[in-house]
Design a protein around this motif. Structure first.
Motif, PDB file in Angstrom:
ATOM      1  N   ALA A 202       1.527  10.348  -3.306  1.00  0.00           N
ATOM      2  CA  ALA A 202       1.275  10.969  -2.002  1.00  0.00           C
ATOM      3  C   ALA A 202      -0.224  11.044  -1.730  1.00  0.00           C
ATOM      4  N   GLY A 203      -0.994  11.251  -2.793  1.00  0.00           N
ATOM      5  CA  GLY A 203      -2.447  11.303  -2.623  1.00  0.00           C
ATOM      6  C   GLY A 203      -3.013   9.981  -2.154  1.00  0.00           C
ATOM      7  N   MET A 204      -2.470   8.874  -2.670  1.00  0.00           N
ATOM      8  CA  MET A 204      -2.932   7.558  -2.241  1.00  0.00           C
ATOM      9  C   MET A 204      -2.595   7.327  -0.772  1.00  0.00           C
ATOM     10  N   GLU A 205      -1.409   7.759  -0.351  1.00  0.00           N
ATOM     11  CA  GLU A 205      -1.041   7.605   1.053  1.00  0.00           C
ATOM     12  C   GLU A 205      -1.970   8.418   1.945  1.00  0.00           C
ATOM     13  N   ARG A 206      -2.249   9.648   1.547  1.00  0.00           N
ATOM     14  CA  ARG A 206      -3.158  10.482   2.355  1.00  0.00           C
ATOM     15  C   ARG A 206      -4.541   9.861   2.454  1.00  0.00           C
ATOM     16  N   ASP A 207      -4.984   9.278   1.361  1.00  0.00           N
ATOM     17  CA  ASP A 207      -6.358   8.796   1.318  1.00  0.00           C
ATOM     18  C   ASP A 207      -6.540   7.456   2.012  1.00  0.00           C
ATOM     19  N   TYR A 208      -5.561   6.550   1.890  1.00  0.00           N
ATOM     20  CA  TYR A 208      -5.785   5.176   2.333  1.00  0.00           C
ATOM     21  C   TYR A 208      -5.002   4.756   3.563  1.00  0.00           C
ATOM     22  N   LEU A 209      -4.067   5.568   4.041  1.00  0.00           N
ATOM     23  CA  LEU A 209      -3.235   5.142   5.164  1.00  0.00           C
ATOM     24  C   LEU A 209      -3.480   5.944   6.435  1.00  0.00           C
ATOM     25  N   LYS A 210      -4.564   6.658   6.492  1.00  0.00           N
ATOM     26  CA  LYS A 210      -5.041   7.267   7.724  1.00  0.00           C
ATOM     27  C   LYS A 210      -6.337   6.559   8.089  1.00  0.00           C
ATOM     28  N   PRO A 211      -6.363   5.820   9.206  1.00  0.00           N
ATOM     29  CA  PRO A 211      -7.551   5.021   9.531  1.00  0.00           C
ATOM     30  C   PRO A 211      -8.829   5.852   9.609  1.00  0.00           C
ATOM     31  N   TRP A 212      -9.863   5.319   8.986  1.00  0.00           N
ATOM     32  CA  TRP A 212     -11.165   5.986   8.949  1.00  0.00           C
ATOM     33  C   TRP A 212     -12.055   5.485  10.089  1.00  0.00           C
ATOM     34  N   PRO A 213     -13.027   6.291  10.502  1.00  0.00           N
ATOM     35  CA  PRO A 213     -14.076   5.761  11.389  1.00  0.00           C
ATOM     36  C   PRO A 213     -14.828   4.629  10.698  1.00  0.00           C
ATOM     37  N   ALA A 214     -15.402   3.751  11.485  1.00  0.00           N
ATOM     38  CA  ALA A 214     -16.096   2.594  10.919  1.00  0.00           C
ATOM     39  C   ALA A 214     -17.192   3.006   9.943  1.00  0.00           C
ATOM     40  N   GLU A 215     -17.934   4.063  10.271  1.00  0.00           N
ATOM     41  CA  GLU A 215     -19.023   4.491   9.398  1.00  0.00           C
ATOM     42  C   GLU A 215     -18.503   4.943   8.044  1.00  0.00           C
ATOM     43  N   THR A 216     -17.337   5.594   8.027  1.00  0.00           N
ATOM     44  CA  THR A 216     -16.739   6.038   6.770  1.00  0.00           C
ATOM     45  C   THR A 216     -16.279   4.852   5.947  1.00  0.00           C
ATOM     46  N   ALA A 217     -15.599   3.903   6.596  1.00  0.00           N
ATOM     47  CA  ALA A 217     -15.127   2.711   5.886  1.00  0.00           C
ATOM     48  C   ALA A 217     -16.298   1.926   5.299  1.00  0.00           C
ATOM     49  N   GLN A 218     -17.362   1.792   6.063  1.00  0.00           N
ATOM     50  CA  GLN A 218     -18.535   1.062   5.587  1.00  0.00           C
ATOM     51  C   GLN A 218     -19.152   1.756   4.385  1.00  0.00           C
ATOM     52  N   ALA A 219     -19.330   3.073   4.470  1.00  0.00           N
ATOM     53  CA  ALA A 219     -19.963   3.819   3.381  1.00  0.00           C
ATOM     54  C   ALA A 219     -19.111   3.792   2.117  1.00  0.00           C
ATOM     55  N   ARG A 220     -17.806   3.938   2.267  1.00  0.00           N
ATOM     56  CA  ARG A 220     -16.936   3.954   1.093  1.00  0.00           C
ATOM     57  C   ARG A 220     -16.845   2.574   0.443  1.00  0.00           C
ATOM     58  N   TYR A 221     -16.848   1.538   1.254  1.00  0.00           N
ATOM     59  CA  TYR A 221     -16.829   0.182   0.698  1.00  0.00           C
ATOM     60  C   TYR A 221     -18.111  -0.078  -0.094  1.00  0.00           C
ATOM     61  N   LEU A 222     -19.243   0.274   0.474  1.00  0.00           N
ATOM     62  CA  LEU A 222     -20.517   0.083  -0.222  1.00  0.00           C
ATOM     63  C   LEU A 222     -20.579   0.907  -1.504  1.00  0.00           C
ATOM     64  N   GLU A 223     -20.101   2.133  -1.432  1.00  0.00           N
ATOM     65  CA  GLU A 223     -20.116   2.996  -2.612  1.00  0.00           C
ATOM     66  C   GLU A 223     -19.273   2.392  -3.735  1.00  0.00           C
ATOM     67  N   ARG A 224     -18.086   1.904  -3.403  1.00  0.00           N
ATOM     68  CA  ARG A 224     -17.223   1.318  -4.423  1.00  0.00           C
ATOM     69  C   ARG A 224     -17.830   0.039  -4.979  1.00  0.00           C
ATOM     70  N   PHE A 225     -18.377  -0.805  -4.112  1.00  0.00           N
ATOM     71  CA  PHE A 225     -19.027  -2.029  -4.573  1.00  0.00           C
ATOM     72  C   PHE A 225     -20.145  -1.691  -5.563  1.00  0.00           C
ATOM     73  N   ASN A 226     -21.004  -0.759  -5.198  1.00  0.00           N
ATOM     74  CA  ASN A 226     -22.145  -0.432  -6.052  1.00  0.00           C
ATOM     75  C   ASN A 226     -21.702   0.136  -7.392  1.00  0.00           C
ATOM     76  N   ARG A 227     -20.641   0.917  -7.393  1.00  0.00           N
ATOM     77  CA  ARG A 227     -20.164   1.465  -8.654  1.00  0.00           C
ATOM     78  C   ARG A 227     -19.640   0.368  -9.562  1.00  0.00           C
ATOM     79  N   LEU A 228     -18.878  -0.583  -9.000  1.00  0.00           N
ATOM     80  CA  LEU A 228     -18.331  -1.663  -9.818  1.00  0.00           C
ATOM     81  C   LEU A 228     -19.414  -2.650 -10.251  1.00  0.00           C
ATOM     82  N   ALA A 229     -20.383  -2.917  -9.378  1.00  0.00           N
ATOM     83  CA  ALA A 229     -21.376  -3.942  -9.657  1.00  0.00           C
ATOM     84  C   ALA A 229     -22.374  -3.498 -10.719  1.00  0.00           C
ATOM     85  N   ARG A 230     -22.632  -2.202 -10.809  1.00  0.00           N
ATOM     86  CA  ARG A 230     -23.664  -1.764 -11.756  1.00  0.00           C
ATOM     87  C   ARG A 230     -23.118  -1.388 -13.127  1.00  0.00           C
ATOM     88  N   GLN A 231     -21.800  -1.344 -13.284  1.00  0.00           N
ATOM     89  CA  GLN A 231     -21.224  -0.951 -14.570  1.00  0.00           C
ATOM     90  C   GLN A 231     -20.932  -2.168 -15.439  1.00  0.00           C
TER      91      GLN A 231
END
Length: 231
Positions: A202-231
């Motif tokens: 249910a947590g995954m549905e709440r988090d990923y299936l409610k459309p985000w504003p563009a600024e939120t989607a952009q920031a979260r994508y960049l944050e995830r990329f940076n976390r994966l790329a630097r580890q």
């Protein structure tokens, strides 16, 4: 799933072309240019000028990818909610579903999953029925862009088959849930196109299936990329 990822390949046009020709998949650039395009490049907000038919890894920036994907609509924009359901949000959802399926994935494999639809920051998200009508030209451009993106971020130009299979499985799971929660499909119709409904929290549905504003989607994508790329 443990899959070895080769070290970064040379970030040059020669290196990219070598991979493309050995792979034998993309159609020739000469044939693609024969379509009659006057301009086959796009200016990015970073200032880069990306050639769509002959993309160089040196012209690719993650900030451009995140900005573009956060503003490209899934399902041709035919989704409920105050905001579009963006490709950036979809990619984060697919990566989360893949992580749930294969919790032992290393970060380089997770990065490849996050980037699986990255070419759409340039060419948009074309729905599958229209891709089938257009045929190989679209697929060739998409493959060249994805190879260049992979090389830019130190991934193999061609996704290893086990990761490709995992991406396809998680992508279909995400499509089922997006279709039934956001795009007006009933469960039986979605099952015909995307397979059985996946197990998810249910947590995954709440988090990923409610459309985000563009600024939120952009920031979260960049944050995830940076976390994966630097580890």
């Amino acid at each position: 799933m443990a899959v070895s990822v080769s070290p970064s390949l040379p970030r040059s046009r020669a290196g990219l072309h070598g991979v493309a020709h050995r792979a034998g998949k993309p159609t020739g650039k000469r044939g693609l240019r024969a379509v009659g395009m006057q301009r086959a490049w796009q200016r990015m907000l970073s200032g880069r000028r990306l050639d769509l038919l002959d993309p160089s890894p040196l012209d690719i920036e993650i900030e451009d990818i995140a900005h573009g994907l956060a503003r490209v609509a899934r399902w041709n924009g035919q989704t409920s909610g105050a905001h579009i359901y963006s490709v950036a949000q979809h990619c984060l959802f697919v990566e989360a579903l893949a992580r749930a399926r294969s919790p032992r994935l290393d970060n380089r494999c997770r990065l490849a999953i996050l980037l699986h639809d990255a070419p759409e920051y340039v060419i948009g998200d074309m729905i599958s029925p229209f891709k089938a009508v257009i045929g190989d030209a679209y697929k060739a451009i998409e493959r060249r862009l994805l190879s260049a993106i992979h090389l830019r971020f130190g991934l193999p130009a061609i996704t290893p088959p086990p990761i490709e299979a995992l991406i396809k499985a998680a992508d279909r799971q995400a499509a089922f849930l997006e279709a039934t929660r956001l795009a007006g499909f009933d469960a039986a119709e979605a099952r015909r196109f995307f397979g059985r409904p996946p197990k998810f929290s249910a947590g995954m549905e709440r988090d990923y299936l409610k459309p985000w504003p563009a600024e939120t989607a952009q920031a979260r994508y960049l944050e995830r990329f940076n976390r994966l790329a630097r580890q």
